[in-house]
Write an enzyme that holds these catalytic residues in place. Structure first.
Site, mmCIF file in Angstrom:
data_model
loop_
_atom_site.group_PDB
_atom_site.id
_atom_site.type_symbol
_atom_site.label_atom_id
_atom_site.label_comp_id
_atom_site.label_asym_id
_atom_site.label_seq_id
_atom_site.Cartn_x
_atom_site.Cartn_y
_atom_site.Cartn_z
ATOM 1 N N ASP A 6 0.865 -1.172 0.000
ATOM 2 C CA ASP A 6 0.000 0.000 0.000
ATOM 3 C C ASP A 6 0.903 1.225 0.000
ATOM 4 O O ASP A 6 1.520 1.560 1.013
ATOM 5 C CB ASP A 6 -0.903 -0.004 1.236
ATOM 6 C CG ASP A 6 -1.676 1.293 1.392
ATOM 7 O OD1 ASP A 6 -2.135 1.827 0.372
ATOM 8 O OD2 ASP A 6 -1.807 1.778 2.544
ATOM 9 N N VAL A 7 1.008 1.884 -1.144
ATOM 10 C CA VAL A 7 1.920 3.020 -1.306
ATOM 11 C C VAL A 7 1.157 4.302 -1.005
ATOM 12 O O VAL A 7 0.323 4.746 -1.802
ATOM 13 C CB VAL A 7 2.509 3.057 -2.727
ATOM 14 C CG1 VAL A 7 3.518 4.189 -2.850
ATOM 15 C CG2 VAL A 7 3.155 1.723 -3.075
ATOM 16 N N GLY A 8 1.443 4.880 0.164
ATOM 17 C CA GLY A 8 0.788 6.108 0.565
ATOM 18 C C GLY A 8 1.719 7.298 0.471
ATOM 19 O O GLY A 8 2.908 7.160 0.182
ATOM 20 N N GLN A 11 4.025 6.778 3.811
ATOM 21 C CA GLN A 11 4.690 5.495 4.011
ATOM 22 C C GLN A 11 4.236 4.462 2.990
ATOM 23 O O GLN A 11 3.124 4.543 2.450
ATOM 24 C CB GLN A 11 4.388 4.943 5.416
ATOM 25 C CG GLN A 11 4.989 5.732 6.556
ATOM 26 C CD GLN A 11 4.677 5.078 7.890
ATOM 27 O OE1 GLN A 11 3.616 4.498 8.096
ATOM 28 N NE2 GLN A 11 5.616 5.156 8.826
ATOM 29 N N ILE A 12 5.115 3.498 2.749
ATOM 30 C CA ILE A 12 4.738 2.269 2.057
ATOM 31 C C ILE A 12 4.466 1.242 3.143
ATOM 32 O O ILE A 12 5.335 0.927 3.960
ATOM 33 C CB ILE A 12 5.860 1.772 1.127
ATOM 34 C CG1 ILE A 12 6.138 2.785 0.027
ATOM 35 C CG2 ILE A 12 5.475 0.417 0.514
ATOM 36 C CD1 ILE A 12 7.324 2.428 -0.849
ATOM 37 N N GLY A 107 -9.032 7.113 -4.331
ATOM 38 C CA GLY A 107 -7.779 6.443 -4.008
ATOM 39 C C GLY A 107 -7.950 4.936 -3.948
ATOM 40 O O GLY A 107 -8.924 4.432 -3.379
ATOM 41 N N ASP A 109 -6.411 2.888 -2.218
ATOM 42 C CA ASP A 109 -6.368 2.412 -0.837
ATOM 43 C C ASP A 109 -7.763 2.405 -0.220
ATOM 44 O O ASP A 109 -8.099 1.502 0.569
ATOM 45 C CB ASP A 109 -5.410 3.260 0.002
ATOM 46 C CG ASP A 109 -5.731 4.753 -0.051
ATOM 47 O OD1 ASP A 109 -6.352 5.215 -1.032
ATOM 48 O OD2 ASP A 109 -5.342 5.464 0.891
ATOM 49 N N ASP A 130 -10.403 5.709 7.942
ATOM 50 C CA ASP A 130 -8.988 5.381 7.755
ATOM 51 C C ASP A 130 -8.126 6.578 8.164
ATOM 52 O O ASP A 130 -8.232 7.662 7.597
ATOM 53 C CB ASP A 130 -8.732 5.028 6.288
ATOM 54 C CG ASP A 130 -7.346 4.435 6.059
ATOM 55 O OD1 ASP A 130 -6.514 4.466 6.981
ATOM 56 O OD2 ASP A 130 -7.092 3.944 4.949
ATOM 57 N N THR A 133 -2.459 9.956 6.093
ATOM 58 C CA THR A 133 -2.066 11.348 5.863
ATOM 59 C C THR A 133 -3.303 12.238 5.933
ATOM 60 O O THR A 133 -3.269 13.343 6.475
ATOM 61 C CB THR A 133 -1.380 11.491 4.500
ATOM 62 O OG1 THR A 133 -0.255 10.606 4.450
ATOM 63 C CG2 THR A 133 -0.897 12.907 4.273
#
Length: 259
Positions: A6-8, A11-12, A107, A109, A130, A133
């Site tokens: 999960d690439v945010g 953070q990954i 998104g 995610d 959730d 960020t």
């Protein structure tokens, strides 16, 4: 085994599944200029250091909201794992009915957490909160309708805005304060961060229940890094920290089955 990423924006968040069992979780700071070699070496290293042979990874599934990193990450999967990754994006099968004007704006995610929530709490109205960020709220009906998103500023983002826009306020650890009134700068910021987020949570959830789920109260699921801070507030039916990884894995399964 399946490697899910999960690439945010911050953070990954990664995990390795053996079937439905999550064997390993890890986090890595997101750097938009990372090369394929940097990413590939990191991924192989973190698996090896935790007793998982990289060669046993059969599939890689990715959700990304950081487009500048996608090419390097895809190249890393091919170069270091000899695998073309599955990308959770518009056009793949999700099992959801996405009821928004432009699905490409949602998104991946958020789609992943909704997929996992529907799987875990089938035939129920849901609200997935959730804490990343941004703090996001996603209402999903018992008929698997993804109705849209509410986006609220995240706790760490709020703290960083305070720190960057003021001369004397420090960066603080984000936690539940002992008292609502701060006795110094650190505790004052911690109290403001916590209670402003708590107040927003309560107001948004109350209005979602009044305006969207008028016939039946929804199950409220908390996920993401700061969800645990609000465990005592009787807001969430359940807190599922790994919901996004579970959803990425399920999305891969859905699409593999459809082939």
């Amino acid at each position: 085994m399946i490697l899910c990423l999960d690439v945010g924006n911050s953070q990954i968040f990664g995990g390795v599944f053996d079937g439905e069992i999550l064997l390993l979780k890890f986090r890595h700071e997101t750097h938009r200029r990372s090369t394929s070699d940097q990413l590939g070496i990191f991924l192989k290293s973190v698996l090896s250091e935790n007793g998982i042979e990289p060669a046993k990874v059969q599939h890689i599934a990715i959700s990304s909201v950081v487009p500048p990193l996608n090419y390097s990450l895809g190249s890393a999967c091919i170069k270091y794992f000899n695998l073309e990754p599955f990308w959770l994006r518009v056009g793949v099968k999700t099992g959801l009915k996405v009821k928004v004007k432009n699905p490409s704006e949602v998104g991946s995610d958020l789609i992943a957490t909704a997929i996992a929530a529907v799987k875990q709490f089938s035939n129920k109205n849901l609200i997935v909160v959730d804490f990343g960020t941004a703090t996001t709220f996603v209402p999903v009906t018992k008929n698997k309708e993804f109705l849209g998103v509410i986006i609220h500023v995240g706790m760490r983002t709020s703290m960083q805005a305070l720190q960057s826009q003021t001369e004397q306020l420090p960066t603080v650890q984000i936690l539940e304060p002992h008292d609502i009134v701060g006795r110094d700068s650190i505790s004052a910021i911690q109290s403001g961060l916590y209670y402003s987020q708590l107040g927003s949570l309560k107001v948004i959830l109350t209005n979602l229940q009044k305006q969207v789920f008028t016939d039946e109260s929804p199950i409220v699921i908390g996920t993401g890094g700061f969800a645990h801070l609000f465990e005592k507030e009787n807001i969430f039916t359940a807190i599922v920290p790994d919901l996004v990884l579970q959803g990425i894995r399920l999305a891969l399964d859905i699409n593999l089955t459809a082939q």
